[in-house]
Write an enzyme that holds these catalytic residues in place. Structure first.
Site, PDB file in Angstrom:
ATOM      1  CE  LYS B 196      70.980  43.886  20.003  1.00 60.37           C
ATOM      2  NZ  LYS B 196      71.634  43.754  21.311  1.00 60.37           N
ATOM      3  CD  GLU B 270      57.835  46.692  28.533  1.00 57.42           C
ATOM      4  OE1 GLU B 270      58.119  47.756  29.130  1.00 57.42           O
ATOM      5  OE2 GLU B 270      58.246  45.576  28.887  1.00 57.42           O
ATOM      6  CB  CYS B 304      60.263  48.340  32.407  1.00 58.74           C
ATOM      7  SG  CYS B 304      59.544  46.749  32.037  1.00 58.74           S
ATOM      8  CD  GLU B 401      63.117  52.923  33.585  1.00 53.01           C
ATOM      9  OE1 GLU B 401      63.619  53.238  32.498  1.00 53.01           O
ATOM     10  OE2 GLU B 401      62.343  51.956  33.730  1.00 53.01           O
TER      11      GLU B 401
END
Lengths: 303, 490
Positions: B196, B270, B304, B401
């Site tokens: 997906k 991850e 990331c 983040e």
């Protein structure tokens, strides 16, 4: 603290990482310069060229013909600039000066026992003075690469100071012959030495040694110019010489100058190309942009 | 030299010589108005009958409609994958490798098309999708294809076997590349896949579905279904999935781990990151500055492993910051389809608002805010490259983040200090070290609690190199031999 005429403090000289330099250079070459910006760039390049003949077989006749080309690049297309200067041996300066009278094209002369630089200081100073007295507007000297590689930096520094003094009002370009310096760290060190010794321009190569000008070497020198400018407020010019023969390559250099030093350096006062065959390739591109088709090389004069 | 004079010195990057627009040609691509779900080798209508719009974040214009898969669609896809697994896991490994090679080659052949659609749908600049995303995605298929018939050599004295059906959920920052990272090792190991893509960036995954169909891969081996969080949840909770591989936010990663607790599903995550990029005084400064720029502004900072926390040794801080600011002036922000654009569009309005919120937080926290002077388009989602100087460990902009083109800068004095600060964070995905001293690199990299440590470079990716995190950055590795392991049992 005065920075004038003292050997630079190498503790402030940054280390150069060749891999990183090459990656940065690769980014410049992916810039896509098209249409109006291409045309503008091409004309800028013509106006930055030091049209050069530096051969043992040079004669007054050859120099005169080249000087005519310098001032009349391609008269069929109106509105083209002249080149910035012609670059010749000291013995040809007078001829070039006379031939270029009233054109605005400057005369640059190599000196200091060009291209090897293997001679005494006295000879080099005399060589320089001779060129200046004959009317040279600019002097392209070579550094003593042997002394540099021996680590005798003071010798190299003092020599540039001495030649600068001999130049009088002529602008001094200092040639490193980067093809003989072997590392980018050495290129950076030579740049700092030359600028602190009073160079008006720093220049990559004589054109007699391969590799001559490359983009990584030029980038390291541009960054040295930038750091020196921030330290002293004085602008120093840059001249890559030898090996740049296509419009595309020359445009990549302009991109590099623009993105490293900004707009102030984008004129022939601060940036030059030392080249003999570049002009015709640029003219060919300009003709193509104007007419839409490429013309044969036979339509562009070779002087 | 007097202080006053010093202040006047500065470079001006605004020149009379500007780059004329150089837009990439988009006429060669074909896009449908509506995309269905790719299940069992065919595009099928969703059971939900619902479709959602996918837009171009640079223009805010709708590009296409994409089907929303519900639980029944997910079930259909998993059943197709289960059925296909029986055959796929039994054909010879050499044949499996051939199929994967074919996908890689087709991707290379259609690279331009993929690059343009990636840029259109995701906002990243064409320079990156053309030079990085698409070639690297193809390389992942090539690399893993090579392992397909060599698994017993990869894991000597063990008997590697596929797991079954892998459910894979990927993020919006590298849509095609992440699909390749997930699908290629799963197939090489003999699994079948239900994948997906993220809801904002489904198009290249659907184009990949077309490519896979054209490649002749047996029906049902790869199924690609689209939708948002609900669709993802239905996948995670489906009882017949053997493995979940997720790349995305830490919050969603935690939810996934909770929901599969007590099942025998395997999991790799991850997740987020907040990498330290450390410049020592003995670094090659100009190249380090370039690395910092690429470390944070690559893909608009939607990475990331972005080097979002810069640590500069105090003795060189002023010079580094000056050079960073100058370099930022030459970055071109704007139309992602222009070949000269360095920083494209923020992926979605939601993400732009999040970044703007963090910029507000940073200003309130008292860090010194700086943005480049570039112009940005009035339409579309854009953010100027941003610095926060004089940041500290206690600032939220340092701890959390941001996932945008925002770099915080802290100074340090000693090696011990910077190691402590670099590790003093909930994440541990990546780090960068800039120094000319090899021994220092080995000393510090061995003490970094981060999955990837780059030295004198940043954001270097290779299919042969494992990638993954520590702590809240997740677990499991992707890429290299390590990336095959989560798709195998022994």
């Amino acid at each position: 603290m005065s920075t004038k005429n003292s050997l630079p403090d190498f503790r402030n000289t940054p280390i150069i990482d060749q891999v990183g330099v090459e990656e940065r250079v690769a980014r410049f070459t992916t810039r896509s310069i098209k249409k109006s910006s291409k045309m503008q760039g091409l004309k800028m390049i013509l106006n930055m060229i030091d049209l050069t003949t530096l051969e043992g077989k040079d004669t007054e006749g050859k120099v005169k013909q080249m000087c005519f080309k310098a001032a009349h690049l391609h008269d069929i297309i109106p509105g083209l600039p002249t080149v910035a200067a012609v670059c010749v041996y000291p013995t040809m300066v007078k001829t070039a000066k006379d031939a270029l009278k009233g054109t605005g094209v400057k005369v640059a002369s190599v000196s200091t026992a060009f291209p090897s630089g293997q001679s005494t200081r006295e000879v080099k100073i005399a060589d320089t003075k001779f060129a200046v007295e004959n009317g040279a507007d600019e002097i392209d000297m070579v550094i003593s690469r042997g002394e540099f590689l021996k680590g005798n930096y003071e010798y190299v520094f003092d020599e540039i100071v001495a030649i600068k003094a001999a130049c009088g009002s002529a602008r001094l370009k200092v040639i490193f012959e980067t093809g003989e310096l072997s590392t980018l760290d050495n290129v950076r060190k030579a740049s700092d030495i030359a600028m602190y010794a009073g160079a008006d321009f720093i220049k990559t190569s004589t054109g007699k040694i391969s590799p001559a000008a490359t983009m990584p070497v030029t980038l390291v020198m541009l960054e040295a110019i930038r750091d020196y400018y921030y330290k002293t407020g004085r602008m120093v010019g840059m001249k890559p010489a030898g090996g740049i023969s296509t419009s595309k390559a020359a445009i990549h250099y302009l991109v590099m100058v623009k993105e490293t030093l900004g707009g102030a350096w984008l004129s022939n006062e601060w940036f030059r190309f030392g080249a003999s065959s570049l002009a015709n390739d640029v003219l060919m591109q300009i003709a193509k942009e104007t007419s839409g088709v490429y013309q044969s090389l036979d339509y562009f004069s070779k002087d | 030299m007097s202080k006053k004079q010093e202040n006047k010195i500065g470079l001006d990057f605004k020149t009379d010589w500007a780059y004329a627009p150089a837009p990439e040609d988009t006429k060669h691509i074909t896009l449908q108005k509506q995309y269905d779900l790719f299940i069992d080798g065919k595009f099928v209508k969703p059971n939900s009958k619902k479709y959602f719009d996918t837009i171009n974040p640079a223009t805010e214009q709708k590009i296409a409609e994409v089907a929303e898969a519900d639980e029944k669609d997910v079930d259909k896809a998993v059943k197709a994958a289960r059925k296909a697994f029986e055959k796929w896991s039994k054909i010879s490994a050499k044949e499996r490798g051939k199929y994967i090679y074919r996908i890689a080659r087709l991707m290379q052949e259609r690279a331009r098309e993929f690059a343009v659609i990636e840029t259109m749908n995701g906002g990243k600049c064409i320079r990156e999708s053309r030079d990085i995303d698409v070639p690297l995605a193809a390389n992942h298929f090539f690399y893993n294809a090579g392992w397909a018939d060599k698994l017993e050599y990869a894991f000597p004295n063990r008997i590697p076997q596929p797991l079954g059906v892998a459910g894979q959920i990927i993020p919006w920052n590298f849509p095609l590349l992440m699909a390749a990272w997930k699908i290629a090792p799963a197939l090489a190991a003999g699994n079948t896949v239900v994948l997906k893509p993220a809801e904002t960036t489904s198009l290249t995954a659907l184009k990949l579905a077309e490519l896979i169909r054209d490649s002749g891969l047996p029906d049902g081996v790869v199924n690609i279904i689209t939708g948002a969080g609900k669709t993802g949840a239905a996948m995670v909770n489906h009882p017949d999935i053997n493995k979940i591989a997720f790349t995305g936010s830490t919050d969603v990663g935690k939810m996934i781990q909770k929901s599969i607790a007590g099942t025998d599903k395997k999991l790799t995550l991850e997740l987020g990151g907040k990498a330290a990029n450390i410049i020592f005084e003995d670094a090659p400064i100009d190249q380090a500055v370039e690395g910092v720029i690429n470390g944070i502004f690559f893909n608009q900072g939607h990475v990331c492993c972005a080097g979002s926390r810069l640590f500069v040794q105090e003795s060189i801080a002023d010079i580094v910051i000056r050079k960073l600011k100058d370099r930022m002036e030459s970055l071109i922000v704007g139309d992602p389809m222009d070949k000269n654009t360095d920083i494209g569009a923020i992926n979605s309005k939601e993400q732009l608002l999040k970044i703007q919120e963090y910029i507000k937080i940073g200003k309130n926290e008292g860090a010194d805010f700086y943005q480049s002077s570039c112009t940005i388009p009035s339409k579309g989602y854009f953010c100027r490259p941003t610095l926060f100087l004089n940041a500290s460990q206690s600032h939220r902009i340092v701890q959390e983040e941001i996932f945008g083109p925002v770099l915080t800068i802290q100074t340090f004095r000693t090696i011990e200090e910077v190691i402590e600060k670099a590790n003093n964070i909930a994440y541990g995905l990546s780090a960068g070290i800039w120094t000319d001293k090899g021994s220092k690199i080995f000393n510090i990299s061995s003490k970094m609690r981060a999955g990837v440590v780059w030295a004198n470079t940043y954001n270097k990716f290779d299919p042969a190199s494992p990638f993954g995190g520590y702590k809240e950055s997740g677990f499991g590795r992707e890429g290299g031999l390590h990336g095959l392991m989560p798709y195998l049992k022994f």
